[in-house]
Scaffold this active site. Structure first.
Site, PDB file in Angstrom:
ATOM      1  N   ASP A  77      41.523  32.215  40.128  1.00  0.00           N
ATOM      2  CA  ASP A  77      40.466  33.231  40.154  1.00  0.00           C
ATOM      3  C   ASP A  77      41.010  34.579  39.635  1.00  0.00           C
ATOM      4  OD1 ASP A  77      37.514  33.423  41.269  1.00  0.00           O
ATOM      5  OD2 ASP A  77      38.506  35.276  41.871  1.00  0.00           O
ATOM      6  N   TYR A 137      35.347  43.756  40.352  1.00  0.00           N
ATOM      7  CA  TYR A 137      34.497  43.354  39.221  1.00  0.00           C
ATOM      8  C   TYR A 137      34.108  44.565  38.390  1.00  0.00           C
ATOM      9  CZ  TYR A 137      34.151  38.764  41.331  1.00  0.00           C
ATOM     10  OH  TYR A 137      34.457  37.528  41.821  1.00  0.00           O
ATOM     11  N   HIS A 166      37.168  25.041  42.183  1.00  0.00           N
ATOM     12  CA  HIS A 166      37.676  26.392  41.955  1.00  0.00           C
ATOM     13  C   HIS A 166      38.686  26.848  43.012  1.00  0.00           C
ATOM     14  CE1 HIS A 166      37.451  30.403  40.253  1.00  0.00           C
ATOM     15  NE2 HIS A 166      37.215  30.898  41.451  1.00  0.00           N
TER      16      HIS A 166
END
Ligand SMILES: *[C@@H]1O[C@H](CO)[C@@H](O)[C@H](O)[C@H]1NC(C)=O
Length: 461
Positions: free
Chosen positions: A224, A370, A427
């Protein structure tokens, strides 16, 4: 006119790949301030390394239980709907009940404190990390490795993998020592006091953490956001990073995009037939992005707004985070009433991870990564396009959000030594399949050490 146009396109399609692969010059390495101050107040770094233990205090538990008890009623899901509209609220209700009535705070606190943890101040931020130093059998070498998590994960993702990763074995001449930090703004690590804490700034923080701990050279591993931060470390500090392992390959560049598009005409041009369905059809990839990546856009633009709700409501936080563990593990889990959450995870495992966010009130600062890594300034650095000679290995799971064939990885990592296109897993690999995850990392370190030996390069590691 049309004839000329077709001719021009043919020439472009023929020469563009040649230009992209052989003549395009890479962007320059960014200049970074290795001492940039991120803390509040005056520049004054305390270099002490202090032992740390997680404490779920009585007031925090009491407040959490109160909020869980007064939750809802949630809006009922539509008839015949599982997770297609988001977290199924009937399922959420049973999870919230578990958190309130069954989750044993004392036992979980002890579990989370089973490995030695520390805090040390780096560039103004108190950075939390686990450090596991195994006993070294005679004749074996201790090799340090940094492991980095992402969002919405935490150091909790690695707990089950740690015993596998630090075990000694007959078929290896080394044992791993692990450094597992919380990202700045995540869990028990301080958030930055001002804008700019992107994946590049975090790469500097963790390089400085390794220096603080006395590691001039080391291995790195990430999934990630952790895979992006470690990639930046390999790019910025190739003399310190001896080897790199990633379980997510997130490389975005015009060249890679060009070949992805080219492959949509005829996949065998870019990808082995066995893995072709991980990249194509492109229409599936685009609809996946539209259906599943809304959170990315929100967090890259207004993290503080959604953060207010998530800091206020544990069941809201639970729905928001666990939805990612459902779809991230397998996108087909959207059609399961229980979101497939307990297919590979337990309630305790996933709630432990929630506790990392809830008790530290870190959701807002975590989501800001982000925004910080989606700025024009950050994209202009073109970090994915700067090749680095650091040797690397990858494992790409079947249900990972992206797949890149090894030859495209080599554009950035000419010394990409091997990929493991795993036929299962998603993931959150470290938590989902800790043994598979660990064995691939140990094999990577072995491969990289052998590669140096074959080249007669002495690295000390
Ligand atoms: C919770 O865990 C603690 C420590 O392991 C244990 O002493 C206690 O009995 C447990 N509580 C319940 C209700 O199971």
């Amino acid at each position: 006119m049309l004839k000329e146009l077709v001719l021009l396109m043919l020439v472009a399609i023929t020469f563009l790949p040649v230009y992209l692969l052989y003549f395009k010059s890479p962007p320059p390495l960014p200049e970074v301030d290795l001492n940039e101050w991120w803390g509040p107040g005056e520049r004054k770094e305390d270099t002490a390394i202090k032992p740390f233990k997680i404490k779920f205090t009585e007031p925090v538990i009491k407040d959490l239980k109160h909020r869980l008890k007064s939750r809802g009623p949630f809006h009922p899901p539509l008839e015949g709907i599982a997770f297609e509209y988001g977290f199924n609220t009937d399922t959420l209700d049973s999870w919230a009940t578990y958190w309130l009535e069954k989750y044993n705070f004392t036992e979980r606190e002890n579990f989370l404190n089973q490995y030695p943890q520390y805090k040390t101040n780096i560039q103004g931020l108190n950075i939390h990390f686990i450090r596991v130093t195994p006993k070294v059998p005679a004749g074996k070498q201790l090799v340090p490795m940094l492991l980095l998590h992402g969002w919405p994960g935490s150091v909790r993702e690695f707990y089950e993998a740690i015993p596998y990763l630090t075990a000694a074995s007959e078929d290896r001449d080394f044992v791993l020592e692990l450094i597992i930090p919380s990202l700045p703004g995540y869990g028990f690590s301080d958030p930055a006091a001002r804008p700019g804490m992107d994946t590049l700034a975090m790469a500097v923080i963790f390089r400085n953490l390794m220096q603080r701990l006395g590691f001039q050279k080391y291995y790195i591993q990430g999934g990630d956001w952790g895979s992006v931060i470690t990639s930046n470390m390999a790019t910025l500090f190739p003399k310190e990073v001896i080897g790199y392992h990633a379980n997510l390959v997130l490389l975005v560049s015009p060249t890679i995009t060009f070949f992805e598009l080219l492959g949509s005409i005829y996949p065998p041009l870019v990808v082995d037939s066995k893995q072709a369905n991980r990249m194509y059809p492109l229409s599936e990839k685009f609809s996946f992005i539209l259906e599943e990546m809304g959170y990315f856009h929100i967090q890259a633009t207004k993290p503080d707004t959604v953060g207010v709700a998530l800091l206020d409501s544990p069941s809201g936080l639970m729905a928001y985070i666990l939805e990612k563990f459902s779809t991230g593990t397998n996108r087909l889990f959207r059609s399961r009433l229980d979101g497939g959450l307990e297919y590979r995870f337990t309630k305790d495992q996933l709630i432990d991870n929630l506790m990392m966010y809830w008790t530290t009130r870190s959701m807002t600062s975590a989501m800001r990564l982000y925004a910080e890594s989606s700025t024009k300034r950050h994209y202009a650095l073109k970090l994915h396009e700067i090749p680095t000679q650091v040797p690397m290995c990858t494992i790409q799971t079947k249900n990972e959000i992206v797949y890149l064939p090894p030859w495209l990885i080599k554009l950035k990592y000419p010394n990409h030594l091997r990929d493991n296109p795993l036929d299962e897993g998603g993931h959150f690999l470290a938590l989902e399949l800790p043994q598979v995850f660990s064995e691939d990392i140990l094999d990577a370190v072995k491969t990289i050490r052998q590669w140096y030996k074959n080249k007669n390069v002495k690295t000390d590691l």
